[in-house]
Scaffold this motif. Structure first.
Motif, PDB file in Angstrom:
ATOM      1  N   ASN A  78     -38.041 -11.470   6.052  1.00  0.00           N
ATOM      2  CA  ASN A  78     -38.716 -12.223   4.996  1.00  0.00           C
ATOM      3  C   ASN A  78     -37.696 -13.005   4.150  1.00  0.00           C
ATOM      4  O   ASN A  78     -36.477 -12.829   4.303  1.00  0.00           O
ATOM      5  N   ALA A  79     -38.196 -13.822   3.244  1.00  0.00           N
ATOM      6  CA  ALA A  79     -37.322 -14.524   2.303  1.00  0.00           C
ATOM      7  C   ALA A  79     -36.420 -13.524   1.591  1.00  0.00           C
ATOM      8  O   ALA A  79     -36.853 -12.427   1.235  1.00  0.00           O
ATOM      9  N   CYS A 114     -40.866 -16.146   4.130  1.00  0.00           N
ATOM     10  CA  CYS A 114     -42.178 -15.548   3.910  1.00  0.00           C
ATOM     11  C   CYS A 114     -43.255 -16.356   4.621  1.00  0.00           C
ATOM     12  O   CYS A 114     -44.437 -16.036   4.491  1.00  0.00           O
ATOM     13  N   GLY A 292     -43.395 -24.536  -2.747  1.00  0.00           N
ATOM     14  CA  GLY A 292     -42.807 -23.773  -1.642  1.00  0.00           C
ATOM     15  C   GLY A 292     -42.906 -22.269  -1.827  1.00  0.00           C
ATOM     16  O   GLY A 292     -42.015 -21.529  -1.448  1.00  0.00           O
ATOM     17  N   CYS A 293     -43.999 -21.806  -2.388  1.00  0.00           N
ATOM     18  CA  CYS A 293     -44.290 -20.378  -2.496  1.00  0.00           C
ATOM     19  C   CYS A 293     -45.688 -20.179  -1.922  1.00  0.00           C
ATOM     20  O   CYS A 293     -46.654 -20.469  -2.622  1.00  0.00           O
ATOM     21  N   PRO A 294     -45.822 -19.744  -0.639  1.00  0.00           N
ATOM     22  CA  PRO A 294     -44.784 -19.469   0.354  1.00  0.00           C
ATOM     23  C   PRO A 294     -44.015 -20.729   0.783  1.00  0.00           C
ATOM     24  O   PRO A 294     -44.395 -21.843   0.458  1.00  0.00           O
ATOM     25  N   CYS A 352     -36.393 -16.483  -1.761  1.00  0.00           N
ATOM     26  CA  CYS A 352     -37.705 -16.427  -2.390  1.00  0.00           C
ATOM     27  C   CYS A 352     -37.698 -17.322  -3.626  1.00  0.00           C
ATOM     28  O   CYS A 352     -36.694 -17.405  -4.340  1.00  0.00           O
ATOM     29  N   ALA A 353     -38.819 -17.955  -3.896  1.00  0.00           N
ATOM     30  CA  ALA A 353     -38.930 -18.829  -5.066  1.00  0.00           C
ATOM     31  C   ALA A 353     -38.648 -18.076  -6.358  1.00  0.00           C
ATOM     32  O   ALA A 353     -38.218 -18.673  -7.348  1.00  0.00           O
ATOM     33  N   VAL A 354     -38.862 -16.772  -6.333  1.00  0.00           N
ATOM     34  CA  VAL A 354     -38.683 -15.981  -7.557  1.00  0.00           C
ATOM     35  C   VAL A 354     -37.228 -16.021  -8.031  1.00  0.00           C
ATOM     36  O   VAL A 354     -36.953 -15.825  -9.214  1.00  0.00           O
ATOM     37  N   LYS A 372     -49.963 -17.929  -6.248  1.00  0.00           N
ATOM     38  CA  LYS A 372     -49.073 -16.762  -6.197  1.00  0.00           C
ATOM     39  C   LYS A 372     -47.893 -16.971  -7.149  1.00  0.00           C
ATOM     40  O   LYS A 372     -47.550 -16.095  -7.933  1.00  0.00           O
ATOM     41  N   PHE A 376     -46.875 -14.767 -10.569  1.00  0.00           N
ATOM     42  CA  PHE A 376     -45.537 -14.180 -10.770  1.00  0.00           C
ATOM     43  C   PHE A 376     -44.892 -14.746 -12.032  1.00  0.00           C
ATOM     44  O   PHE A 376     -44.348 -14.007 -12.846  1.00  0.00           O
TER      45      PHE A 376
END
Ligand code: F3S
Length: 407
Positions: A78-79, A114, A292-294, A352-354, A372, A376
């Motif tokens: 995953n990312a 992701c 881009g999330c996902p 991940c974008a986070v 999403k 977050f």
């Protein structure tokens, strides 16, 4: 659980610590969920996000390698929490790379996304797999007709053994629809599918919804947007779209001949209410744009470049588009990355974008097309969310002001 002699030998430690700990994890889950036995799986997808796993996760993965652990089936990743090409990494970021390297030594594919579906990682109809990352399970089960539970660390155990407990989404009887969502408004675009996914996830809870009234099959990007929002707002691992998804040729089949336990109407007012619940910001300045999330597909990167036209990102805006390395490479070959970065867009790969939350804090005004990301950013950083189409987000990135987002 009934184990074969080979599986019992793994559990007893006869084949080394990695397989023993893996079987201990799988049998514990299986016993808790009344699984009668194990089922072979053909692939796995692993979440090894360093911010979540920390030093303990790093040490566990490296010990697996040191003690001879090797994956028995294909494993995608995953990312992660850093772009692999970054040169000045923090200690935590270096730990993340060590986790990735440990997985690669065990045989994993460093896909770091992701959204593995846009990388061609697509289990076939009827395949049993063990995938973690909540957003992937709805796509695997619903769109592809393959079978996975919403796995966690157990996905690593499944990668080592090639097994998963026979329970949940692996069983026919657990794959039927339970509630009916009558969709009475037109849905298109990743933003509206994302809103619909958030609403469907919350209405469904842990029940499988059947959506009726979607006239046109969603695109892969729309399915991915829907599934990510659906998974983060609910606990179900599957949905059906009547007449479209492979296990729902019609409503009766989707429900297995049973009546829905509940029915809900999703009309334009419901989508507008979901938009209002997702976005708490109003027209005005924008600090961050997040797309881009996902992870964005090549098509989404092309669209972003086209929408930018000759525009430049506003100097006061941090403008992100997140994707994975293989899509980034394909976009670079087309000249799209040069166009985006030349316009001031930061196109990240792997992460991940986070990770971009280090630029997001209370009061940051963040524009996104992802429900999403919105959830977050609101819950983790208390950001002010501006939600709309990809075009709305890109316009905000150029002008530095939000004026879109009406549904
Ligand atoms: Fe992907 Fe991170 Fe969003 S893993 S779905 S970019 S929260």
């Amino acid at each position: 659980m009934k184990l074969t002699p080979d599986q019992q030998a793994m559990l007893d430690g006869d084949r080394g610590w990695p397989l023993q700990i893996a079987m201990q994890m799988l049998t514990a889950v299986g016993a808790a969920l009344d699984a009668p036995d194990m089922i072979p799986v053909t692939s796995t997808h692993l979440v090894i996000d360093g911010t979540a796993l920390g030093e303990a996760g790093r040490d566990f993965l490296e010990r697996l390698v040191a003690e001879g652990g090797r994956f028995a089936v294909p494993a995608s990743i995953n990312a992660i929490a850093v772009d692999r090409t970054k040169t000045d990494m923090t200690a935590e970021e270096r730990d993340q790379i060590r986790m990735l390297e440990a997985c690669e030594k065990m045989g994993a594919l460093p896909s770091c996304s992701c959204n593995p579906f846009i990388q061609g990682i697509l289990p076939s109809f009827g395949e049993h797999v063990a995938w973690s990352e909540s957003a992937t399970a709805p796509f695997v089960n619903s769109v592809l007709g393959a079978r996975t539970n919403r796995e966690g660390a157990t996905a690593v155990a499944s990668a080592l053994t090639g097994l998963a407990p026979r329970c949940g989404m692996h069983l026919d009887k657990n794959r039927y629809g339970e509630i009916l969502l009558k969709v009475e408004t037109g849905i298109s675009g990743v933003d509206r599918f994302s809103l619909l996914g958030a609403l469907a996830g919350r209405l469904a809870g842990d029940r499988i919804p059947v959506l009726d009234g979607i006239a046109t099959p969603p695109s892969i990007d729309e399915y991915v947007a829907f599934g990510a929002a659906f998974a983060i707002h609910g606990a179900a691992a599957m949905f059906h779209i009547a007449g479209i998804t492979p296990e729902a040729p019609d409503i009766d089949t989707a429900f297995g001949g049973a009546a829905p336990a509940a029915e809900f109407v999703v009309d334009e007012a419901a989508i507008a209410a979901e938009h209002a619940a997702t976005a708490n910001g109003t027209a005005g300045p924008v600090d961050v744009v997040s797309i881009g999330c996902p992870h964005a597909s090549l098509g989404q990167l092309r669209d972003a470049a086209a929408l930018l036209a000759d525009g430049q990102a506003n100097g006061d805006v941090t403008f992100y588009i997140h994707t994975n390395r293989s899509t980034w490479d394909a976009a670079e070959a087309e000249g799209i990355i040069a166009k985006l970065t030349g316009a001031g867009v930061s196109v990240t790969a792997d992460n991940c974008a986070v990770v971009s939350y280090d630029r997001v804090s209370k009061g940051t005004r963040l524009a996104t097309n992802s429900a999403k990301m919105a959830l977050f950013a609101r819950s983790v950083s208390d950001a002010e969310i501006l939600f709309g189409t990809t075009a709305d987000c890109i316009a905000a990135g150029i002008t530095g002001h939000w004026s879109g987002g009406q549904h």
